[in-house]
Design an enzyme around this catalytic site. Sequence first.
Site, short mmCIF file in Angstrom:
data_model
loop_
_atom_site.label_atom_id
_atom_site.label_comp_id
_atom_site.label_asym_id
_atom_site.label_seq_id
_atom_site.Cartn_x
_atom_site.Cartn_y
_atom_site.Cartn_z
N ASP A 188 0.87 -1.19 0.00
CA ASP A 188 0.00 0.00 0.00
C ASP A 188 0.90 1.23 0.00
O ASP A 188 1.90 1.29 0.73
CB ASP A 188 -0.89 0.00 1.23
CG ASP A 188 -1.88 1.15 1.20
OD1 ASP A 188 -2.94 1.00 0.54
OD2 ASP A 188 -1.60 2.19 1.80
N LEU A 189 0.56 2.23 -0.84
CA LEU A 189 1.38 3.43 -0.97
C LEU A 189 1.09 4.39 0.17
O LEU A 189 -0.07 4.66 0.50
CB LEU A 189 1.11 4.11 -2.31
CG LEU A 189 1.46 3.30 -3.57
CD1 LEU A 189 1.19 4.13 -4.82
CD2 LEU A 189 2.92 2.85 -3.54
N ASP A 231 -4.54 2.39 -4.38
CA ASP A 231 -3.09 2.32 -4.32
C ASP A 231 -2.62 1.01 -3.71
O ASP A 231 -1.51 0.92 -3.20
CB ASP A 231 -2.54 3.51 -3.51
CG ASP A 231 -3.10 3.53 -2.09
OD1 ASP A 231 -4.06 2.75 -1.83
OD2 ASP A 231 -2.59 4.29 -1.26
#
Length: 693
Positions: free
Chosen positions: A547-548, A590
Amino acid sequence: MSGDSPADLLVAQHDPWLVLLSVAVAAATSTLALHLAGQARLTHEPVHRTLALATSGIALGAGIWAMHFIGMLAFTLCVAVHYDVGITLLSMLPGLAASWVALTVLARQHVTRRQLATGGVLVGAGIGAMHYAGMEALRMAPDLRYDPAWFLASIVVAVVLAVLALWVRFTLHQRTRMSNWQANLLSGSIMGMAISGMHYTAMAAARFVGQPDPEMPDSHAWTQTLAVTVALVTAGVGIFAGVANGLIRYRDMYRKVRRSESRLRALVDTAVDGIITIDHEGTVQNYNRSAERIFGWAAADVLGRNIRMLMPQPDSAAHDGYLRRYLDTGEARIIGTGREVLGLHRDGSTFPLRLAIGRADAPGGPMFVGFVTDLRGVKEAEMRLGIAASVFAHSYEAVLILDAERLIVDANPAFERMTGEARQQVLGRHVQTLYNAAPHPDFPGVWHAVQAQGYWQGELLGRSPQGGVPQRVSIAAVLGNEGYPHHYIVVISDITQIKAHEQELEHIALYDSLTGLPNRRLLADRLVQTIAHAQRHSELLAVCYLDLDGFKRVNDQHGHAAGDQLLIEVGRRIQSHLRAEDTLARLGGDEMVLLLGGLQSPADCAPLLERVLQAVHQPVPLPRGQGFVSASIGLSIYPLDGDTPDLLLRQADHAMYEAKQNGKNHCRRFAGSEPMVQAPLAVASMPMQASGR
């Protein structure tokens, strides 16, 4: 007899008129007998043949006996002469028997020389036996003796002339253009000469030794009357034989006519074509069963009515005028030829037919025979063939016609357009030469299915200069009457665009539309496959949930388009560090997932994850500045942390949240509290060993 005194020999005389009568009777009965024997050769019924030969034998035997008896009546001796009635009647038998046997032998289609000689000898012997038997019936005072030379001469005359008569009738007649009546008359005359010649030669051989009777009464008138009576009786016998033979011949001919009529009727009734006979006024005289089937009218409804009832207008109104004009002027339009016309069915409908008319001259006037062929089936077949030819020529699909050996015998224009090969170039080639081996290298299996089921359908790669062209191919066998294929129909569709569309749909269904990475659906399939691979090879599999960090701030500051650009760039950077067997998938937003297989220990994935963290942490150029994000990664190991796809993903997701809560920009394994991989300064503190990845 040489010892007799000439003074004891009695002198006899012959009545010339009775001599002529005896010769005429012999010639007439011989002519009749030979004529009847010739008729017997034309009779095929065994019973009729036997009766005809019997009547001809009776006529000839009666003629021989009558000639002898009249000849004896013509003989006048100067003593009283009487006849033994029994012996006189019995003398008929040799002539009758010999005549019947001889004519039976000769009444064959082909008479050999041996048979001809045998018949002549039999007839001559019969004449001689009858004569000398009749001479034994004489009752008189003088003694009867014979001169040997003249005796032998009489037999020779009978045999030679009989053979000559039979040769004229049965051999010379066939070798020349002599008519039947000429042959019968000539041979009958010769046979009459044989009979009478033998008789008078034999009478010349007779020697009567005794004394004359001076008181012998004159019986000349009585003998003439008796001779005429015998001649008339013989004529009656001949007439009876002729009438009997004529009746037999008539009966035989009648049966032949009946058989011919029956055969003709059978042929007419069983003919496929309709046969209709009309007279010179157009009235129907004959109407066969096929005509009933074609026109729908029964024969009872048509016979005796005008043929116009079977014609539609305007032919019906013009028919009688055409018929009268033909009879008056001889102008023929369809007589002797054939043409297509319209017929009128009983239900009022018209239908095409082919009509041919012939003329036959009959005693009551000319007759016209029409031969009618129903063309409804032919026209329907022509229409179907025309439609089939049109479909073949104008079909958008390529169509090939193969023979029983699977060689191409025809190809439609669509095939030329689809493949770029001219029709003449493929004729005579085997259809298999048009296709690559893949994806169906077992061409015998394809043809086995065609033989077993009558058809096959599937996809093949057609040969082309640009490579394999995907085609949808249908093969159908055309069976003959014997049940074996004599042709094959191959229908070919170019499915290049369909395949491209299928690939496009497959890409849309399995890949992320923004980044081009595998989506959640393809990830699930890949995860099942990599778990199975790891299980087979006793390897470890790392499921990494990514996950960004800071992605929302980029969206808020630079906009969603810039955020999309950042996702694309991050996906490209991560993909550049992966192997071909590794998978990077985007789940949405994301969130991404990494599948790293081929591991021997959990620490083997640390170097790759370190490079991923560094690649994500690098600034991303955007239209209005730069974007800065990092990644939090959660990790679960198969089979150490779980053995099902759902469990491994949940554990990796849970570990990812722990990584976010503990400072972000690092990787954490499920059930571990210490970070596995952190930003560059934390790499050295990882609790697992690097393997050089």
